[in-house]
Design a protein around this motif. Structure first.
Motif, PDB file in Angstrom:
ATOM      1  N   GLU A  36       0.773  -1.215   0.098  1.00 36.56           N
ATOM      2  CA  GLU A  36      -0.032   0.064  -0.064  1.00 36.56           C
ATOM      3  C   GLU A  36       0.761   1.350  -0.079  1.00 36.56           C
ATOM      4  OE1 GLU A  36      -2.803  -0.156   3.198  1.00 36.56           O
ATOM      5  OE2 GLU A  36      -3.128   2.080   3.166  1.00 36.56           O
ATOM      6  N   LEU A  37       1.653   1.136   0.737  1.00 38.51           N
ATOM      7  CA  LEU A  37       2.863   2.305   1.004  1.00 38.51           C
ATOM      8  C   LEU A  37       3.788   2.489  -0.193  1.00 38.51           C
ATOM      9  CD1 LEU A  37       3.558   2.173   4.945  1.00 38.51           C
ATOM     10  CD2 LEU A  37       1.990   3.761   3.559  1.00 38.51           C
ATOM     11  N   GLY A  38       3.899   1.438  -1.279  1.00 40.95           N
ATOM     12  CA  GLY A  38       4.706   1.482  -2.432  1.00 40.95           C
ATOM     13  C   GLY A  38       6.180   1.297  -2.003  1.00 40.95           C
ATOM     14  N   LEU A  39       6.373   0.269  -0.979  1.00 44.20           N
ATOM     15  CA  LEU A  39       7.691   0.030  -0.653  1.00 44.20           C
ATOM     16  C   LEU A  39       7.972  -1.224  -1.059  1.00 44.20           C
ATOM     17  CD1 LEU A  39       7.533   1.391   3.139  1.00 44.20           C
ATOM     18  CD2 LEU A  39       8.702   2.619   1.205  1.00 44.20           C
ATOM     19  N   GLU A  40       9.321  -1.399  -1.605  1.00 43.43           N
ATOM     20  CA  GLU A  40       9.959  -2.376  -2.094  1.00 43.43           C
ATOM     21  C   GLU A  40      10.636  -3.175  -1.169  1.00 43.43           C
ATOM     22  OE1 GLU A  40      12.035  -1.857  -5.705  1.00 43.43           O
ATOM     23  OE2 GLU A  40      10.691  -0.229  -6.387  1.00 43.43           O
ATOM     24  N   THR A  41      10.946  -4.917  -1.364  1.00 43.32           N
ATOM     25  CA  THR A  41      11.612  -5.697  -0.401  1.00 43.32           C
ATOM     26  C   THR A  41      12.703  -6.221  -1.382  1.00 43.32           C
ATOM     27  OG1 THR A  41      10.275  -7.450  -0.910  1.00 43.32           O
ATOM     28  CG2 THR A  41       9.718  -6.021   1.077  1.00 43.32           C
ATOM     29  N   TYR A  42      13.600  -6.817  -0.479  1.00 37.54           N
ATOM     30  CA  TYR A  42      14.736  -7.599  -1.224  1.00 37.54           C
ATOM     31  C   TYR A  42      15.263  -8.780  -0.427  1.00 37.54           C
ATOM     32  CZ  TYR A  42      18.142  -4.969   1.616  1.00 37.54           C
ATOM     33  OH  TYR A  42      18.941  -4.357   2.741  1.00 37.54           O
ATOM     34  N   ALA A  46      12.196   1.046   8.724  1.00 36.41           N
ATOM     35  CA  ALA A  46      11.757   2.396   9.205  1.00 36.41           C
ATOM     36  C   ALA A  46      11.141   3.359   8.309  1.00 36.41           C
ATOM     37  CB  ALA A  46      12.886   3.137  10.006  1.00 36.41           C
ATOM     38  N   SER A  47      11.077   2.986   6.867  1.00 41.01           N
ATOM     39  CA  SER A  47      10.428   3.448   5.947  1.00 41.01           C
ATOM     40  C   SER A  47       9.066   3.513   6.147  1.00 41.01           C
ATOM     41  CB  SER A  47      10.745   2.973   4.608  1.00 41.01           C
ATOM     42  OG  SER A  47      11.981   3.041   4.311  1.00 41.01           O
ATOM     43  N   VAL A  48       8.568   2.517   6.752  1.00 43.25           N
ATOM     44  CA  VAL A  48       7.040   2.300   7.193  1.00 43.25           C
ATOM     45  C   VAL A  48       6.408   3.401   7.981  1.00 43.25           C
ATOM     46  CG1 VAL A  48       5.331   0.618   8.138  1.00 43.25           C
ATOM     47  CG2 VAL A  48       6.900  -0.366   6.875  1.00 43.25           C
ATOM     48  N   PRO A  49       7.028   3.566   9.336  1.00 44.56           N
ATOM     49  CA  PRO A  49       6.486   4.607   9.959  1.00 44.56           C
ATOM     50  C   PRO A  49       6.850   5.892   9.446  1.00 44.56           C
ATOM     51  CG  PRO A  49       8.451   3.617  11.055  1.00 44.56           C
ATOM     52  CD  PRO A  49       8.026   2.590   9.838  1.00 44.56           C
ATOM     53  N   ALA A  50       7.956   6.092   8.765  1.00 44.33           N
ATOM     54  CA  ALA A  50       8.169   7.365   7.916  1.00 44.33           C
ATOM     55  C   ALA A  50       7.233   7.713   7.154  1.00 44.33           C
ATOM     56  CB  ALA A  50       9.620   7.242   7.217  1.00 44.33           C
ATOM     57  N   ALA A  51       6.694   6.759   6.076  1.00 51.56           N
ATOM     58  CA  ALA A  51       5.644   6.813   5.176  1.00 51.56           C
ATOM     59  C   ALA A  51       4.375   7.220   5.739  1.00 51.56           C
ATOM     60  CB  ALA A  51       5.831   5.748   4.279  1.00 51.56           C
ATOM     61  N   LEU A  52       3.845   6.670   6.921  1.00 51.69           N
ATOM     62  CA  LEU A  52       2.756   6.898   7.514  1.00 51.69           C
ATOM     63  C   LEU A  52       2.747   8.203   8.165  1.00 51.69           C
ATOM     64  CD1 LEU A  52       2.401   3.511   9.341  1.00 51.69           C
ATOM     65  CD2 LEU A  52       0.864   4.268   7.336  1.00 51.69           C
TER      66      LEU A  52
END
Ligand code: FDA
Length: 452
Positions: A72-78, A213-219
């Motif tokens: 939903e937040l458009g974050l990619e994983t590796y 930490a991009s998750v809380p940053a994006a929220l």
């Protein structure tokens, strides 16, 4: 005075998820965070020109709530690097190579490890992790420590120590004599099974590009001015119709309060009228585990050149587990290791230089002397931060999960409580935080006064 629909205390993954779901639904919400940053136990720091994830970082396939939020937040994983041979440092300190999931131990011990995994899997399959106190054997499993329970299961010391490693140092980060067998089963059930927990390729599967930490940053970005930093909530005065939250002497009126904090930190806030006795008792029997997450960055991932994956286990080692933690797209190589519970206590008594030398020497038991000279060495120091106080998370002492577990979920007047530490699925993980935040928002939206 303006009255908010909901004030959320704490801008970790739980609080921000809850606040964002409420804001999306049109509620007037304010997030108050004591630190000067969002994220709580999620944080990326720059050291010597490289990013280091200081708190949570891995995502596993069972963590469906977190995975959905990442999308939903458009974050990619590796994927974590895992090609090549892994290492097992035995009780004599000898590093043995292996591939796949089966440790290089005597055949009899390997069979015993598999049998014990099966026993815990069966117990976990009978548990709804949202209601561990309803397990058919809840009372008896909660009355014994996991160490006692394991001793009664096997006479094979190596099998016992390996099973203990997965649930003690590696997961709950407490000595196995300090938490109950029921809590061990909860940890397993919360990840789907014990088989999942012992499989590093499953449980430590993916990382997020840019860090978790991009998750809380994006929220927080989406919430914008609805998040206030450096706002340490000291008082909550409540009645059945609402509450007044105090920050730095300023009073903020709200119909609902969400304390999105580890249970240990609810006690930092003066709540008036005070919480019912059982609520206070419940939280007094919760405590943080302790693990030092250590990262060492080298000029190259030298272990890969020797055909090693970077993965290592050593139940008797100071660093009991280690992985390749090289950043996405980087040419340097990074190892991450963990020093847990009693070993972490002992390391805390040393000077920083002595501790670094001891920890690097343990890494050298896996990878040889090349591990002794990283270009950058970073320790996560959550135990020194009052607003966290340990790692990874909090859990109950022996006998308390059945006695008070359900209490941690009960609202008191307009106050609700949540954190990854009281989640069922995703217990002690970011996935649990996302689930708790979502659930709390749903509960608030379903309230007659807020929902319609
Ligand atoms: P969290 O503690 O993050 O948030 C609570 C917030 O409340 C904090 O920001 C705090 O400052 C704030 N606060 C406290 N008191 C306050 C007050 N009075 N007023 C205002 N604000 C207040 N998980 C995972 O999924 N994968 C992993 O690989 C790891 N690894 C890992 C490593 C390490 C070293 C740690 C420490 C943790 C992990 N975890 C993990 C666990 C994961 O990081 C954790 O479960 C969640 O981030 C917890 O999120 P919460 O929002 O529940 O609490």
């Amino acid at each position: 005075m303006k009255t908010y629909d909901t004030v959320v205390v704490g801008a970790g993954a739980t609080g921000l998820t809850c606040a964002w779901r409420l804001a999306e639904a049109g509620q007037d919400v304010l997030v108050l965070e004591a630190r000067d940053r969002v994220g709580g136990r999620l944080r990326t720091e720059d050291h010597n020109g490289s990013d280091f994830e200081i708190g949570g970082q891995w995502v596993s396939p069972d963590q469906e709530a977190l995975i959905a939020l990442l999308e939903e937040l458009g974050l990619e994983t590796y994927s974590r690097f895992r090609e090549g041979e892994s290492l097992y440092v035995d009780a004599a300190g000898v590093a043995r190579r292996f591939t796949g999931e089966d440790l290089p131990v005597e055949e009899q011990t390997a069979k015993e490890i598999d049998r014990l995994i099966g026993v815990v899997d069966d117990l976990a399959a009978q548990m709804d992790p949202d209601r561990p106190w309803e397990h058919p054997q809840a009372a008896e499993l909660d009355a014994v420590s996991f160490a006692q329970w394991l001793d009664a299961q096997t006479t094979d010391a190596e099998a016992r120590d390996n099973i203990a490693l997965y649930l003690g140092p590696a997961m709950l980060t407490k000595p196995t004599h300090s938490f109950s067998a029921l809590t061990a089963v909860l940890m397993s059930a919360s990840a789907g099974s014990f088989t999942h927990l012992v499989d590093a390729d499953f449980i430590l599967d993916k990382r997020v590009v840019g860090g978790l930490a991009s998750v809380p940053a994006a929220l927080a970005e989406r919430l914008g001015e609805r998040v206030r930093l450096s706002a340490d909530v000291t008082h909550v005065d409540w009645s059945e119709s609402g509450a007044v939250v105090t920050v730095d002497g300023e009073q903020i009126a709200t119909r609902n309060v969400v304390l999105a904090l580890p249970p240990t930190h609810v006690r930092r806030i003066r709540i008036t009228p005070e919480l019912p006795a059982e609520h206070r008792h419940a939280r007094e029997h919760q405590s943080f585990g302790l693990v030092i997450k250590v990262q060492a960055e080298y000029d190259t991932p030298f272990w890969r050149e020797a055909g090693r994956s970077g993965t290592g286990f050593g139940p008797w080692q100071l660093v009991h587990e280690v992985y390749d933690n090289t950043l996405h797209g980087k040419e340097t190589g990074t190892l991450v290791g963990f020093v847990s519970d009693l070993n972490a206590d002992a390391m805390g008594r040393l000077s920083a230089d002595e501790r670094q030398a001891a920890i690097l020497a343990s890494l050298a038991s896996y990878f040889g002397d090349a591990a002794l000279t990283p270009r950058t060495y970073v320790e996560s120091d959550w135990q020194h931060q009052e607003l966290t106080g340990g790692a990874y998370a909090t859990s109950f002492d022996v006998g308390s999960l059945t006695r008070w577990g359900a209490k941690l979920h009960e609202p008191v007047g307009p106050i609700r409580f949540g954190s990854s530490d009281i989640a069922g699925h995703g217990f002690q993980h970011v996935d649990g935080a996302v689930r708790m935040g979502t659930r709390l928002a749903q509960q608030l939206l379903e309230q007659p006064s807020l929902g319609s």
